[in-house]
Design an enzyme around this catalytic site. Structure first.
Site, mmCIF file in Angstrom:
data_model
loop_
_atom_site.group_PDB
_atom_site.id
_atom_site.type_symbol
_atom_site.label_atom_id
_atom_site.label_comp_id
_atom_site.label_asym_id
_atom_site.label_seq_id
_atom_site.Cartn_x
_atom_site.Cartn_y
_atom_site.Cartn_z
ATOM 1 C CG HIS A 30 -1.905 0.963 1.409
ATOM 2 N ND1 HIS A 30 -1.660 2.256 1.789
ATOM 3 C CD2 HIS A 30 -3.240 0.878 1.225
ATOM 4 C CE1 HIS A 30 -2.807 2.926 1.841
ATOM 5 N NE2 HIS A 30 -3.776 2.110 1.499
ATOM 6 C CG ASP A 75 0.454 -2.427 6.187
ATOM 7 O OD1 ASP A 75 -0.459 -2.405 7.039
ATOM 8 O OD2 ASP A 75 0.359 -1.869 5.078
ATOM 9 C CD GLN A 79 -7.016 -4.435 3.901
ATOM 10 O OE1 GLN A 79 -7.961 -5.217 4.070
ATOM 11 N NE2 GLN A 79 -7.228 -3.173 3.557
ATOM 12 C CE LYS A 139 -7.891 -0.327 5.632
ATOM 13 N NZ LYS A 139 -7.741 1.107 5.615
ATOM 14 C CB CYS A 198 -3.493 3.384 -1.538
ATOM 15 S SG CYS A 198 -4.615 4.716 -1.148
HETATM 16 C C1 LIG Z 1 -2.604 -2.832 3.576
HETATM 17 C C2 LIG Z 1 -2.874 -1.433 4.037
HETATM 18 N N1 LIG Z 1 -1.890 -0.754 4.638
HETATM 19 C C3 LIG Z 1 -2.072 0.489 5.094
HETATM 20 C C4 LIG Z 1 -3.268 1.143 4.951
HETATM 21 C C5 LIG Z 1 -3.361 2.573 5.395
HETATM 22 O O1 LIG Z 1 -4.084 2.780 6.473
HETATM 23 P P1 LIG Z 1 -4.594 4.267 6.798
HETATM 24 O O2 LIG Z 1 -5.884 4.410 6.073
HETATM 25 O O3 LIG Z 1 -4.748 4.255 8.266
HETATM 26 O O4 LIG Z 1 -3.561 5.219 6.319
HETATM 27 C C6 LIG Z 1 -4.327 0.496 4.346
HETATM 28 C C7 LIG Z 1 -5.600 1.201 4.187
HETATM 29 O O5 LIG Z 1 -6.215 1.247 3.178
HETATM 30 C C8 LIG Z 1 -4.131 -0.828 3.874
HETATM 31 O O6 LIG Z 1 -5.106 -1.502 3.264
#
Ligand SMILES: Cc1ncc(COP(=O)(O)O)c(C=O)c1O
Length: 304
Positions: A9, A86, A89, A112, A250
Site C-alpha cells: 500500500h 503492515d 488488513q 480497519k 493506493c
Molecule cells: C494494507 C494497508 N496498509 C495500510 C493502509 C493505510 O491505512 P490508513 O488508512 O490508516 O492510512 C491500508 C488502508 O487502506 C491498507 O489496506
C-alpha cells in the site's frame, strides 16, 4: 538498504521513499508473481545482509494474498534485518500474535477493525524501542527540561509527545473488545468461506479477470470487467445497493505490475452473508450484459 515488496500500500512505500531521500538509504522491491503471491524463490537474492529493514504487508489490500509473516521474519532475522509488518488488513480478520510472528514492528489502523479513524497502533519490540531516540518532541515525553536541553522518559512514553488522542484510544479499545468477543478465528473462518465462494462465482462471469491467489486468501476479491472501467462498474453496482470500491486502492505500483489502471474490489466481513454474494453475482452478471457493446444495442432487462 530497505526491502519492500511490489504489493505494498502507498502507506508502506511513500514514508520509506521520504526516508531514503533524507538519508541516502536504498530501496529494493521483492517481486509479485502472476498468481498474486510474493516471489519467495527470489527472496534470498533480495534479502541480503545489506538489508537493515524488511517492511511488508500481512494481507494485500488489492489481491487478498496472505503472506507467510513468520517465515519472512525468520529469514530477515537470519541476515540481521529488522522487520515491520503492515497489519492494516489482517488486524480485524485473522488471529495475530506478535510473539509468534516474531516481528520487530507491526502497524495497524483503528478504522480497519471497526474502530475510529485517526488512531492506530505501532507495536515495537522492547529492545528495539529502547535503543531509539524520540521522533518528535513536546509535553508528556520528558523527564526534565531546561532552556537548552531535555531528557526523555523510557520507551514507549518518549514516543508519545503531546496530549494523546484520548477519545480515539477509548474508541479503539471498545473496538478491540468487540472484535475479541466475536473472535478473530471465527471471523477468519467466516471471511475465508465468503472470499472463496465469491472468487469461485466471480470466475463464472464472462470477460472478467479475477486477481489474487486461487488458494487461501483474505476477505476480498479484486476484479476487472473487460467492458467497463472499474469506476463505472462501481457506480453501476452502487445503483443496486452493492458497495464495491473502484480504483488503484493506493496500490499504483501493483496495478502497474498487473497492467491495469485499477480494479473493482469486493470486500467481506463478519456481517456479510453468502446470500449477499449471490446477489452481488446477479448484479455483476447484469453489469456484463449492460456494458457489453453488442448487448447494449438491445435493451437490457431491468433487475429487480
Ligand atoms: C494494507 C494497508 N496498509 C495500510 C493502509 C493505510 O491505512 P490508513 O488508512 O490508516 O492510512 C491500508 C488502508 O487502506 C491498507 O489496506
Amino acid at each position: 538498504m530497505i526491502l519492500l515488496t511490489v504489493m505494498e500500500h502507498h502507506s508502506n512505500l511513500v514514508p520509506w521513499q521520504l526516508l531514503a531521500e533524507r538519508t541516502g538509504a536504498q530501496l529494493r522491491f521483492l517481486p509479485v508473481l502472476d498468481d498474486g503471491t510474493l516471489n519467495l524463490e527470489q527472496l534470498s537474492s533480495f534479502l541480503t545482509p545489506e538489508v537493515k529493514l524488511f517492511a511488508f504487508t500481512h494481507i494485500s489490500n488489492s489481491l487478498g494474498t496472505i503472506n507467510p509473516v513468520a517465515e519472512l521474519c525468520a529469514k530477515a532475522r537470519d541476515v540481521g534485518a529488522l522487520t515491520l509488518v503492515d497489519a492494516a488488513q489482517s488486524i480485524g480478520h485473522i488471529p495475530l500474535d506478535v510473539q509468534e510472528l516474531d516481528c520487530d514492528f507491526l502497524a495497524f489502523s483503528g478504522h480497519k477493525m471497526c474502530g475510529p479513524t485517526g488512531i492506530g497502533v505501532l507495536y515495537g519490540r522492547a529492545e528495539v524501542l529502547d535503543s531509539m531516540p524520540p521522533w518528535h518532541g513536546g509535553g508528556e515525553m520528558i523527564v526534565s527540561v531546561t532552556l537548552e536541553k531535555s531528557t526523555f522518559k523510557k520507551s514507549p512514553h518518549r514516543f508519545e509527545a503531546g496530549t494523546p488522542n484520548v477519545a480515539g484510544a477509548i474508541g479503539l479499545a471498545a473496538a478491540i473488545d468487540y472484535i475479541q468477543r466475536i473472535g478473530r478465528s471465527a471471523i477468519f473462518e467466516h471471511d475465508s468461506e465468503l472470499a472463496h465462494y465469491a472468487a469461485e462465482r466471480l470466475n463464472e462471469l464472462p470477460g472478467t479477470r479475477i486477481f489474487g491467489p486461487s488458494g487461501q486468501r483474505g476477505a476480498l476479491v479484486g476484479l476487472v470487467m473487460e467492458a467497463a472501467h472499474p469506476h463505472d462498474l462501481t457506480t453501476f453496482a452502487d445503483q443496486y445497493g452493492l458497495a464495491m470500491r473502484g480504483g488503484h486502492h493506493c496500490n499504483q505500483p501493483l496495478m502497474r505490475r498487473f497492467g491495469v489502471s485499477g480494479t473493482t474490489r469486493a470486500s467481506f466481513y463478519f456481517y456479510n452473508t453468502m446470500e449477499e454474494i449471490d446477489r452481488m453475482i446477479e448484479i455483476l452478471q447484469h453489469a456484463v450484459r449492460f456494458f457489453s457493446p453488442k448487448e447494449r444495442r438491445s435493451p437490457v432487462r431491468p433487475l429487480s
